[in-house]
Design a protein around this motif. Structure first.
Motif, PDB file in Angstrom:
ATOM      1  N   ASP A   3       0.843  -1.194   0.000  1.00 44.70           N
ATOM      2  CA  ASP A   3       0.000   0.000   0.000  1.00 44.70           C
ATOM      3  C   ASP A   3       0.880   1.245   0.000  1.00 44.70           C
ATOM      4  OD1 ASP A   3      -2.396  -1.442   0.123  1.00 44.70           O
ATOM      5  OD2 ASP A   3      -2.223  -1.636   2.297  1.00 44.70           O
ATOM      6  N   LYS A   4       0.456   2.257  -0.737  1.00 44.61           N
ATOM      7  CA  LYS A   4       1.174   3.526  -0.736  1.00 44.61           C
ATOM      8  C   LYS A   4       0.823   4.300   0.531  1.00 44.61           C
ATOM      9  CE  LYS A   4       1.282   4.142  -5.756  1.00 44.61           C
ATOM     10  NZ  LYS A   4       0.926   5.036  -6.869  1.00 44.61           N
ATOM     11  N   ARG A  31      -0.173  19.820   3.402  1.00 41.39           N
ATOM     12  CA  ARG A  31      -0.931  19.223   2.300  1.00 41.39           C
ATOM     13  C   ARG A  31      -1.392  17.800   2.628  1.00 41.39           C
ATOM     14  NH1 ARG A  31       1.293  20.795  -3.673  1.00 41.39           N
ATOM     15  NH2 ARG A  31      -0.404  19.320  -4.118  1.00 41.39           N
ATOM     16  N   GLY A  32      -1.138  17.356   3.845  1.00 38.49           N
ATOM     17  CA  GLY A  32      -1.640  16.054   4.254  1.00 38.49           C
ATOM     18  C   GLY A  32      -0.639  14.928   4.208  1.00 38.49           C
ATOM     19  N   PHE A  33       0.613  15.242   3.865  1.00 37.06           N
ATOM     20  CA  PHE A  33       1.653  14.220   3.868  1.00 37.06           C
ATOM     21  C   PHE A  33       2.242  14.064   5.269  1.00 37.06           C
ATOM     22  CE2 PHE A  33       1.547  15.708  -0.540  1.00 37.06           C
ATOM     23  CZ  PHE A  33       1.457  14.501  -1.213  1.00 37.06           C
ATOM     24  N   ASN A  34       2.980  13.017   5.445  1.00 39.81           N
ATOM     25  CA  ASN A  34       3.693  12.776   6.702  1.00 39.81           C
ATOM     26  C   ASN A  34       5.186  12.838   6.383  1.00 39.81           C
ATOM     27  OD1 ASN A  34       4.432  11.998   9.295  1.00 39.81           O
ATOM     28  ND2 ASN A  34       4.178   9.814   8.868  1.00 39.81           N
ATOM     29  N   ALA A  35       5.720  14.057   6.369  1.00 41.46           N
ATOM     30  CA  ALA A  35       7.086  14.278   5.905  1.00 41.46           C
ATOM     31  C   ALA A  35       8.080  14.294   7.066  1.00 41.46           C
ATOM     32  CB  ALA A  35       7.171  15.590   5.131  1.00 41.46           C
ATOM     33  N   HIS A  36       9.221  13.660   6.856  1.00 40.19           N
ATOM     34  CA  HIS A  36      10.315  13.631   7.826  1.00 40.19           C
ATOM     35  C   HIS A  36      11.603  13.994   7.099  1.00 40.19           C
ATOM     36  CE1 HIS A  36       7.925  11.060  10.666  1.00 40.19           C
ATOM     37  NE2 HIS A  36       7.415  10.612   9.534  1.00 40.19           N
ATOM     38  N   TYR A  37      12.484  14.715   7.755  1.00 42.18           N
ATOM     39  CA  TYR A  37      13.807  14.860   7.164  1.00 42.18           C
ATOM     40  C   TYR A  37      14.752  13.898   7.872  1.00 42.18           C
ATOM     41  CZ  TYR A  37      15.655  17.805  10.973  1.00 42.18           C
ATOM     42  OH  TYR A  37      16.080  18.277  12.175  1.00 42.18           O
ATOM     43  N   ALA A  71       7.562   7.872  -0.322  1.00 41.76           N
ATOM     44  CA  ALA A  71       8.231   8.712  -1.317  1.00 41.76           C
ATOM     45  C   ALA A  71       9.571   9.186  -0.764  1.00 41.76           C
ATOM     46  CB  ALA A  71       7.356   9.904  -1.678  1.00 41.76           C
ATOM     47  N   LEU A  72      10.525   9.332  -1.660  1.00 42.33           N
ATOM     48  CA  LEU A  72      11.885   9.701  -1.284  1.00 42.33           C
ATOM     49  C   LEU A  72      12.288  10.932  -2.075  1.00 42.33           C
ATOM     50  CD1 LEU A  72      14.197   8.609   0.512  1.00 42.33           C
ATOM     51  CD2 LEU A  72      14.877   7.150  -1.404  1.00 42.33           C
ATOM     52  N   VAL A  73      12.697  11.991  -1.352  1.00 39.71           N
ATOM     53  CA  VAL A  73      13.111  13.251  -1.974  1.00 39.71           C
ATOM     54  C   VAL A  73      14.520  13.564  -1.493  1.00 39.71           C
ATOM     55  CG1 VAL A  73      12.622  15.710  -2.256  1.00 39.71           C
ATOM     56  CG2 VAL A  73      10.727  14.080  -2.001  1.00 39.71           C
ATOM     57  N   ASP A 191       2.938  18.582  -5.783  1.00 42.18           N
ATOM     58  CA  ASP A 191       2.047  18.135  -6.863  1.00 42.18           C
ATOM     59  C   ASP A 191       2.457  16.760  -7.386  1.00 42.18           C
ATOM     60  OD1 ASP A 191       0.654  20.490  -6.622  1.00 42.18           O
ATOM     61  OD2 ASP A 191       1.543  21.427  -8.405  1.00 42.18           O
ATOM     62  N   GLU A 192       3.750  16.550  -7.543  1.00 45.33           N
ATOM     63  CA  GLU A 192       4.237  15.255  -8.043  1.00 45.33           C
ATOM     64  C   GLU A 192       3.957  14.141  -7.031  1.00 45.33           C
ATOM     65  OE1 GLU A 192       5.535  14.060 -10.753  1.00 45.33           O
ATOM     66  OE2 GLU A 192       5.900  15.852 -11.974  1.00 45.33           O
ATOM     67  N   LEU A 193       4.124  14.436  -5.760  1.00 44.84           N
ATOM     68  CA  LEU A 193       3.844  13.438  -4.730  1.00 44.84           C
ATOM     69  C   LEU A 193       2.350  13.093  -4.698  1.00 44.84           C
ATOM     70  CD1 LEU A 193       6.108  14.763  -1.833  1.00 44.84           C
ATOM     71  CD2 LEU A 193       6.535  12.777  -3.294  1.00 44.84           C
ATOM     72  N   ALA A 194       1.503  14.110  -4.833  1.00 48.75           N
ATOM     73  CA  ALA A 194       0.061  13.869  -4.829  1.00 48.75           C
ATOM     74  C   ALA A 194      -0.356  13.032  -6.030  1.00 48.75           C
ATOM     75  CB  ALA A 194      -0.685  15.197  -4.812  1.00 48.75           C
TER      76      ALA A 194
END
Length: 204
Positions: A3-4, A31-37, A71-73, A191-194
């Protein structure tokens, strides 16, 4: 199929403890993501990219629940560390989207001034980058995105920041270190992540 998840891991660049990613992390979370650095020890690259990608792998295993992709940035050197994780540590199966921001995929002249393992690996024509780039099209299922600026004087030549596959965005940011802070860059990343969340997992 896994699952994504809405988890996004932000990998900072050389000499960067993650402060450059704070604005992006905040915007993505709004934007609703769960971002971590991800904070990597010895992020000068002193011990080489392999040492850093091992740390990345360890933190991923601690953060990401089995059965979910993320996702990986990666910014600058962080994009190369992320590529080593994906291409050499079997990370592909765990990731559904990969984005790089001004990463030296084909090396940078400035790396010649870094007389240690990681610096040598980031030089133009290095064996390390050549090995990654031989298999670069293996990244295609992740629909990779590369963002770059024509004003970059850290990644020289600046075209080294462009992947030969996936989407590429040229954003006229004046300084390399401002790239992950730029509102246009952050908007494109979001936008790309969404959009990636709406696409079916490859092979589904």
């Amino acid at each position: 199929m896994p699952d994504k998840s809405k988890t996004v891991l932000l990998v900072p660049g050389i000499f960067d403890r993650g402060y450059s990613m704070h604005r992006m992390r905040r915007a993505l979370n709004e934007r609703g993501f769960n971002a971590h650095y991800i904070h990597l020890q010895y992020n000068s690259g002193w011990h080489g990219m392999e040492y850093l990608s091992y740390q990345l792998q360890s933190q991923i295993e601690a953060l990401i629940e089995t059965g979910h992709t993320f996702a990986l940035v990666g910014f600058s050197m962080g994009g190369i560390v992320a590529r080593h994780y994906l291409q050499a540590r079997d990370g592909m199966a765990r990731v559904h989207k990969f984005i790089t921001l001004s990463s030296p995929h084909y090396g940078s002249l400035w790396a010649n001034f870094l007389p240690y393992a990681g610096g040598r690996q980031l030089r133009i024509g290095s064996r390390f980058l050549a090995a990654l780039n031989r298999d670069i099209h293996n990244l295609a299922p992740l629909q990779p995105v590369s963002l770059w600026t024509p004003y970059d004087v850290t990644i020289v030549p600046h075209t080294s920041s462009r992947l030969p596959l996936g989407a590429t965005y040229q954003i006229p940011v004046k300084l390399h270190r401002w790239v992950p802070l730029d509102a246009r860059v952050i908007s494109i990343v979001g936008d790309e992540l969404a959009a990636a969340l709406d696409r079916p997992v490859d092979g589904a």
